[in-house]
Design an enzyme around this catalytic site. Sequence first.
Site, PDB file in Angstrom:
ATOM      1  N   MET A 249     -26.092 -19.342  18.295  1.00  0.00           N
ATOM      2  CA  MET A 249     -26.656 -20.412  17.984  1.00  0.00           C
ATOM      3  C   MET A 249     -25.991 -21.169  16.729  1.00  0.00           C
ATOM      4  SD  MET A 249     -30.499 -19.928  19.056  1.00  0.00           S
ATOM      5  CE  MET A 249     -31.269 -19.474  17.505  1.00  0.00           C
TER       6      MET A 249
ATOM      7  N   TYR B 116     -23.970 -21.476  13.026  1.00  0.00           N
ATOM      8  CA  TYR B 116     -24.233 -20.902  11.564  1.00  0.00           C
ATOM      9  C   TYR B 116     -23.630 -19.584  11.501  1.00  0.00           C
ATOM     10  CZ  TYR B 116     -25.616 -22.079   6.815  1.00  0.00           C
ATOM     11  OH  TYR B 116     -25.580 -22.432   5.513  1.00  0.00           O
ATOM     12  N   LEU B 117     -22.440 -19.601  12.149  1.00  0.00           N
ATOM     13  CA  LEU B 117     -21.597 -18.160  12.185  1.00  0.00           C
ATOM     14  C   LEU B 117     -21.342 -17.529  10.902  1.00  0.00           C
ATOM     15  CD1 LEU B 117     -18.910 -19.440  14.800  1.00  0.00           C
ATOM     16  CD2 LEU B 117     -21.330 -18.660  15.012  1.00  0.00           C
TER      17      LEU B 117
ATOM     18  N   HIS C 160     -21.213 -12.635  13.813  1.00  0.00           N
ATOM     19  CA  HIS C 160     -20.635 -13.035  14.976  1.00  0.00           C
ATOM     20  C   HIS C 160     -19.204 -13.230  15.142  1.00  0.00           C
ATOM     21  CE1 HIS C 160     -24.109 -16.002  13.707  1.00  0.00           C
ATOM     22  NE2 HIS C 160     -24.296 -15.541  15.250  1.00  0.00           N
TER      23      HIS C 160
ATOM     24  N   GLN D 285     -36.181 -21.543  23.411  1.00  0.00           N
ATOM     25  CA  GLN D 285     -36.456 -20.243  22.809  1.00  0.00           C
ATOM     26  C   GLN D 285     -37.289 -20.310  21.559  1.00  0.00           C
ATOM     27  OE1 GLN D 285     -32.286 -19.050  23.018  1.00  0.00           O
ATOM     28  NE2 GLN D 285     -32.638 -17.998  21.191  1.00  0.00           N
TER      29      GLN D 285
ATOM     30  N   VAL E 286     -24.081  -5.880  11.611  1.00  0.00           N
ATOM     31  CA  VAL E 286     -23.141  -5.947  10.654  1.00  0.00           C
ATOM     32  C   VAL E 286     -23.964  -6.395   9.389  1.00  0.00           C
ATOM     33  CG1 VAL E 286     -21.007  -7.566   9.396  1.00  0.00           C
ATOM     34  CG2 VAL E 286     -21.338  -6.924  11.825  1.00  0.00           C
TER      35      VAL E 286
ATOM     36  N   LEU F 135     -26.867  -8.985   8.633  1.00  0.00           N
ATOM     37  CA  LEU F 135     -26.389 -10.577   8.529  1.00  0.00           C
ATOM     38  C   LEU F 135     -27.312 -11.219   9.480  1.00  0.00           C
ATOM     39  CD1 LEU F 135     -22.619 -10.582   8.040  1.00  0.00           C
ATOM     40  CD2 LEU F 135     -24.151 -10.469   6.605  1.00  0.00           C
TER      41      LEU F 135
ATOM     42  N   SER G 219     -28.290 -15.713  10.269  1.00  0.00           N
ATOM     43  CA  SER G 219     -28.149 -17.058  10.158  1.00  0.00           C
ATOM     44  C   SER G 219     -29.439 -17.611   9.143  1.00  0.00           C
ATOM     45  CB  SER G 219     -28.083 -18.144  11.334  1.00  0.00           C
ATOM     46  OG  SER G 219     -26.750 -17.524  12.053  1.00  0.00           O
TER      47      SER G 219
END
Lengths: 297, 297
Positions: free
Chosen positions: A33, A35-36, A40, A64, A179, A187, A189
């Site tokens: 989605m 905003y890596l 990602h 969603q 991660v 992590l 977003s």
Amino acid sequence: MIMICRTKQQLREALENKRKQKPGLTTGFVPTMGYLHEGHASLIRRSVAECDLTVLSIFVNPLQFGPNEDFDRYPRDEQRDLALAEASGADIAFLPTVEEMYPTKPLTSITVDVVTDRLCGASRPGHFDGVGVVVSKLFNLVQPQRAYFGMKDAQQVAVIRRMTDDLDMPIKIVPCDIVREPDGLALSSRNVYLSAEERSQALVLSQSLAKAKSIGETAGKTVQGLIDEVSNHIRESQLADIDYVELLAYPNLTPLAPNQLLLETPGELLLAVAVKFGRTRLIDNRILSFSEVTIDV
Amino acid sequence: MIMICRTKQQLREALENKRKQKPGLTTGFVPTMGYLHEGHASLIRRSVAECDLTVLSIFVNPLQFGPNEDFDRYPRDEQRDLALAEASGADIAFLPTVEEMYPTKPLTSITVDVVTDRLCGASRPGHFDGVGVVVSKLFNLVQPQRAYFGMKDAQQVAVIRRMTDDLDMPIKIVPCDIVREPDGLALSSRNVYLSAEERSQALVLSQSLAKAKSIGETAGKTVQGLIDEVSNHIRESQLADIDYVELLAYPNLTPLAPNQLLLETPGELLLAVAVKFGRTRLIDNRILSFSEVTIDV
């Protein structure tokens, strides 16, 4: 240079060209989605290492999100995303608009039972139906051999695995490790929403999950006993508002009896938490096993 | 010689070999429940004419039968089917068992709204969910460019078209004309259930549909007026037990106002009937248009 496709037609043509140039080429797919972050990036790098061609999608899927969720304010930064995707080795980025993905309201819905009964499936009604539809669409557009998903959304991985198995989709689902920041925060977003104080208190999630293994190994500890200790630990953070703390059989996400002894519970278990800090809902999880007995799944 | 595959693995390998031998080969797919007749043969021949490779599947799908329907007694004749498929030019026949298709109970369901509200969607609850799952599985296994369906199951064609559109499946759905006996009876594997007397009375279906065009062109004729005349005509057959007689907008299968004048109703309309003769439920339909006004769909 990463190739940017904004329409389904552009994506189909780009893929057809690549596949004509090299018949038998393997495609890895990383749906996101946007905003890596480094989570990602780790998926992209894994795909690049394992596949000939890596396709990334960036699409904030309205289906969603619930009516009171953060669809409108979900963070977006296309330029930064494309730079990170390119630096990580992605070959094609697919960035459709909502109108491109859903030119008309879809009448088709995909529901995966049982695995969606608990956790986010219970607290975000309809969420996984929206995930099922968008992931099916993206799979049909990209036609990858492998698709990479982060284990932070462990239930999403379970749902997608079950859907691909049930529907005989010719795609291998590759779950990848969570991660974390150096201090342990998973992590996400959504971390960008957190105030400094919320960010600091949110560490209680990874800390309580990290303790769970040794707590569960105590003689006589039950399923409910572990859930209670983890919940109490999280509640020590004043700003934490628990949505759920659950321990389920993995990967089928079936419930365990509350009074079941952990040392006598075979197989892998998913300890998953969802906690609000202010308006921001964070999730985290850990796969645990307490018994020496293994089971085939 | 037609190649027979009984497992998914055999089918995948057969297709992989064919596609390696001829990159870019186009595959046509004809999914059936077996007990093939000339209607199926016409689908196979069309696929053979339009595609490099034609795959036929024969699978009586338990998911699409209700608890009181005819799953157990549905007619089966594998040897005759294979002879007819080969004579019609099919290259590969996929004949899985129920256990091969559903090694575990699928938790994934696919629902297509609106198009399934009426007709068989209303009188056979869950039927089209079962169709959606099995067709998705077969599409994912065969990965055809084109799939051929008979218009006798007009609602099935509408459901599958909508599902493939909504989910961006890279498959063209090709609807094919109903094939009829010389006396007008639409071909159906279920015709074998009919007694001589039922067979004779069942002709009322095609006869009443054939009259509908001229009835509807009468000045002042309404949607309900046409339905009533067709129903009355069918009821003249003593053994006919009407399940439904419906007139809907085609291809979206949305309802029309009962008092709407047919000469003022634009676009194509589906007149569809389901009628029981003894224990045997037959369906038939006709696409009609009464107004000179056309609409884009």
